[in-house]
Design a protein around this motif. Structure first.
Motif, mmCIF file in Angstrom:
data_model
loop_
_atom_site.group_PDB
_atom_site.id
_atom_site.type_symbol
_atom_site.label_atom_id
_atom_site.label_comp_id
_atom_site.label_asym_id
_atom_site.label_seq_id
_atom_site.Cartn_x
_atom_site.Cartn_y
_atom_site.Cartn_z
ATOM 1 N N ARG A 34 0.681 -0.992 -0.098
ATOM 2 C CA ARG A 34 -0.165 0.049 0.058
ATOM 3 C C ARG A 34 0.961 1.439 -0.099
ATOM 4 N N LEU A 35 2.236 1.381 0.302
ATOM 5 C CA LEU A 35 2.819 2.514 0.639
ATOM 6 C C LEU A 35 3.533 2.672 -0.811
ATOM 7 N N VAL A 36 3.782 1.725 -1.700
ATOM 8 C CA VAL A 36 4.670 1.515 -3.000
ATOM 9 C C VAL A 36 3.446 2.041 -4.087
ATOM 10 N N ALA A 37 2.491 1.148 -4.135
ATOM 11 C CA ALA A 37 1.581 1.425 -5.139
ATOM 12 C C ALA A 37 1.251 2.952 -5.509
ATOM 13 N N PRO A 38 0.835 3.733 -4.472
ATOM 14 C CA PRO A 38 0.544 5.239 -4.883
ATOM 15 C C PRO A 38 1.741 5.800 -5.494
ATOM 16 N N ARG A 39 3.085 5.563 -5.222
ATOM 17 C CA ARG A 39 3.914 6.130 -5.834
ATOM 18 C C ARG A 39 4.193 5.536 -7.259
ATOM 19 N N LEU A 40 3.672 4.563 -7.667
ATOM 20 C CA LEU A 40 3.654 4.002 -9.081
ATOM 21 C C LEU A 40 2.659 4.475 -9.886
ATOM 22 N N GLU A 41 1.712 4.642 -9.245
ATOM 23 C CA GLU A 41 -0.004 5.082 -9.869
ATOM 24 C C GLU A 41 0.175 6.176 -10.780
ATOM 25 N N PRO A 42 0.936 7.015 -10.796
ATOM 26 C CA PRO A 42 1.098 8.385 -11.598
ATOM 27 C C PRO A 42 1.493 7.882 -13.142
ATOM 28 N N ALA A 89 4.085 -7.125 -19.167
ATOM 29 C CA ALA A 89 3.936 -6.652 -17.776
ATOM 30 C C ALA A 89 5.383 -6.828 -17.089
ATOM 31 N N VAL A 90 5.452 -5.775 -16.031
ATOM 32 C CA VAL A 90 6.610 -6.090 -15.219
ATOM 33 C C VAL A 90 6.034 -6.832 -13.783
ATOM 34 N N PHE A 91 6.487 -7.831 -13.761
ATOM 35 C CA PHE A 91 6.181 -8.781 -12.620
ATOM 36 C C PHE A 91 6.932 -8.447 -11.453
ATOM 37 N N VAL A 92 6.484 -8.108 -10.170
ATOM 38 C CA VAL A 92 7.352 -7.427 -9.230
ATOM 39 C C VAL A 92 7.124 -8.695 -8.014
ATOM 40 N N THR A 209 15.709 -8.506 -16.010
ATOM 41 C CA THR A 209 15.419 -8.917 -14.510
ATOM 42 C C THR A 209 16.022 -7.632 -13.541
ATOM 43 N N LEU A 210 15.554 -7.278 -12.663
ATOM 44 C CA LEU A 210 16.110 -6.246 -11.576
ATOM 45 C C LEU A 210 15.951 -7.239 -10.239
ATOM 46 N N ILE A 211 17.250 -6.977 -9.414
ATOM 47 C CA ILE A 211 17.237 -7.741 -8.235
ATOM 48 C C ILE A 211 17.427 -6.495 -7.213
ATOM 49 N N VAL A 212 16.512 -6.562 -6.182
ATOM 50 C CA VAL A 212 16.315 -5.474 -5.436
ATOM 51 C C VAL A 212 16.806 -6.145 -3.642
ATOM 52 N N GLU A 213 17.933 -5.924 -3.324
ATOM 53 C CA GLU A 213 18.404 -6.493 -2.025
ATOM 54 C C GLU A 213 18.087 -5.169 -0.991
ATOM 55 N N CYS A 214 18.247 -5.755 0.532
ATOM 56 C CA CYS A 214 18.348 -4.938 1.425
ATOM 57 C C CYS A 214 20.105 -4.850 2.195
ATOM 58 N N ALA A 215 20.477 -3.748 2.482
ATOM 59 C CA ALA A 215 21.982 -3.774 3.013
ATOM 60 C C ALA A 215 21.993 -4.909 4.158
ATOM 61 N N GLN A 216 20.893 -5.101 4.862
ATOM 62 C CA GLN A 216 21.020 -5.863 5.913
ATOM 63 C C GLN A 216 19.607 -6.823 6.021
ATOM 64 N N ASP A 217 19.615 -8.179 5.726
ATOM 65 C CA ASP A 217 18.443 -8.894 5.727
ATOM 66 C C ASP A 217 18.682 -10.133 6.007
ATOM 67 N N VAL A 218 18.368 -10.663 7.392
ATOM 68 C CA VAL A 218 18.579 -12.131 7.756
ATOM 69 C C VAL A 218 17.940 -13.218 6.995
ATOM 70 N N ILE A 219 16.810 -12.899 6.303
ATOM 71 C CA ILE A 219 16.126 -13.749 5.620
ATOM 72 C C ILE A 219 16.805 -14.113 4.322
ATOM 73 N N ILE A 259 11.865 0.138 -8.460
ATOM 74 C CA ILE A 259 10.791 -0.456 -9.591
ATOM 75 C C ILE A 259 10.613 0.367 -10.739
ATOM 76 N N ALA A 260 10.438 1.826 -10.407
ATOM 77 C CA ALA A 260 10.020 2.534 -11.524
ATOM 78 C C ALA A 260 10.922 2.985 -12.846
#
Length: 267
Positions: A34-42, A89-92, A209-219, A259-260
């Protein structure tokens, strides 16, 4: 049943824009976007949905046989794309949905033209020459705990998965999402997720393909992002200055920007 109803499909944004499909991970639903979608919708047509068994999907359509393998979730994704007659489509895909996207793109290349993987992991268990982040004993203990006390497991694991201990509200949100899932369904999805091995499937990826990782992610530690990046020729790896496994909640602006930028580069 109508697929759009079965999977609680929601379409927002620019009707004539490029399409971005947002797919949630284990124990979650489309609300985590819900916090990402509004930033993509325009700029984009944004599609969100719930896998059967999650969120506001039709639970009567769930079966352990179908959803005991990632192929079942990939079928959901392909059927949603077909019901909307999507093309290119771009599948995220977040977390395990990144691997679901790999399967869906292979099954329906006319529907999915690119993949954006958010904190992906093709294999959670360590192996020879591979670090997934967990030993086999770790995963077995995790699954046994989930089976015996799902609510307790959710309360304990959500903050670990989310990270960001200084922002406990994020962990509570993930815990609430977990707790809203039927424990029997969650148990099947958990085994499907944490026991899967999609490393060979990465070789089939034939789309940008885009790969998005976080600087710290235990999973999904950074070794995993590097592995996925190396396994998919021509892929792009972006490391967010963020902590935890759910940057769509902890760092929504940076996640949306990644993503954008990727989606725009294809138009």
């Amino acid at each position: 049943m109508d697929v759009l109803t079965r999977n609680n499909v929601v379409v927002t944004g620019r009707p004539d824009g490029p399409t971005v499909v947002l797919a949630h991970g284990f124990g979650c639903d489309q609300n985590l976007w819900r916090l990402v979608a509004p930033r993509l919708e325009p700029d984009f047509r944004v599609v969100r949905f719930d896998y059967v068994g999650s969120g506001r999907s039709d639970l009567s359509a769930w079966s352990a046989e179908r959803y005991g393998a990632l192929d079942g979730y990939a079928r959901d994704a392909v059927e949603v794309c077909a019901a909307l007659d999507l093309a290119d489509a771009v599948f995220v895909g977040h977390s395990v949905s990144a691997m679901v996207g790999v399967l869906a793109a292979a099954a329906a290349p006319e529907r999915i033209g690119a993949l954006a993987m958010i904190t992906p992991s093709p294999r959670y268990i360590d192996g020879a020459g591979y670090r997934g982040g967990f030993s086999a004993a770790d995963i077995e203990e995790l699954l046994e705990s989930l089976d015996s006390n799902y609510l307790g497991w959710s309360a304990a694991m959500a903050p670990v998965i989310m990270g960001n201990p200084e922002r406990p509200e994020l962990g509570r949100e993930l815990e609430n999402a977990f707790c809203a899932t039927d424990p029997d369904i969650a148990a099947v999805f958990a085994r499907t997720t944490f026991l899967s091995d999609s490393r060979d499937d990465l070789k089939t990826v034939a789309v940008p393909t885009l790969i998005v990782e976080c600087a710290q992610d235990v999973i999904a530690p950074r070794e995993v992002g590097a592995y996925v990046h190396a396994a998919i020729p021509g892929s792009r790896l972006v490391t967010l200055d963020a902590t935890g496994h759910c940057p769509q909640l902890s760092a929504p602006e940076a996640t949306a920007e990644a993503i954008a930028a990727f989606a725009r580069a294809r138009t």
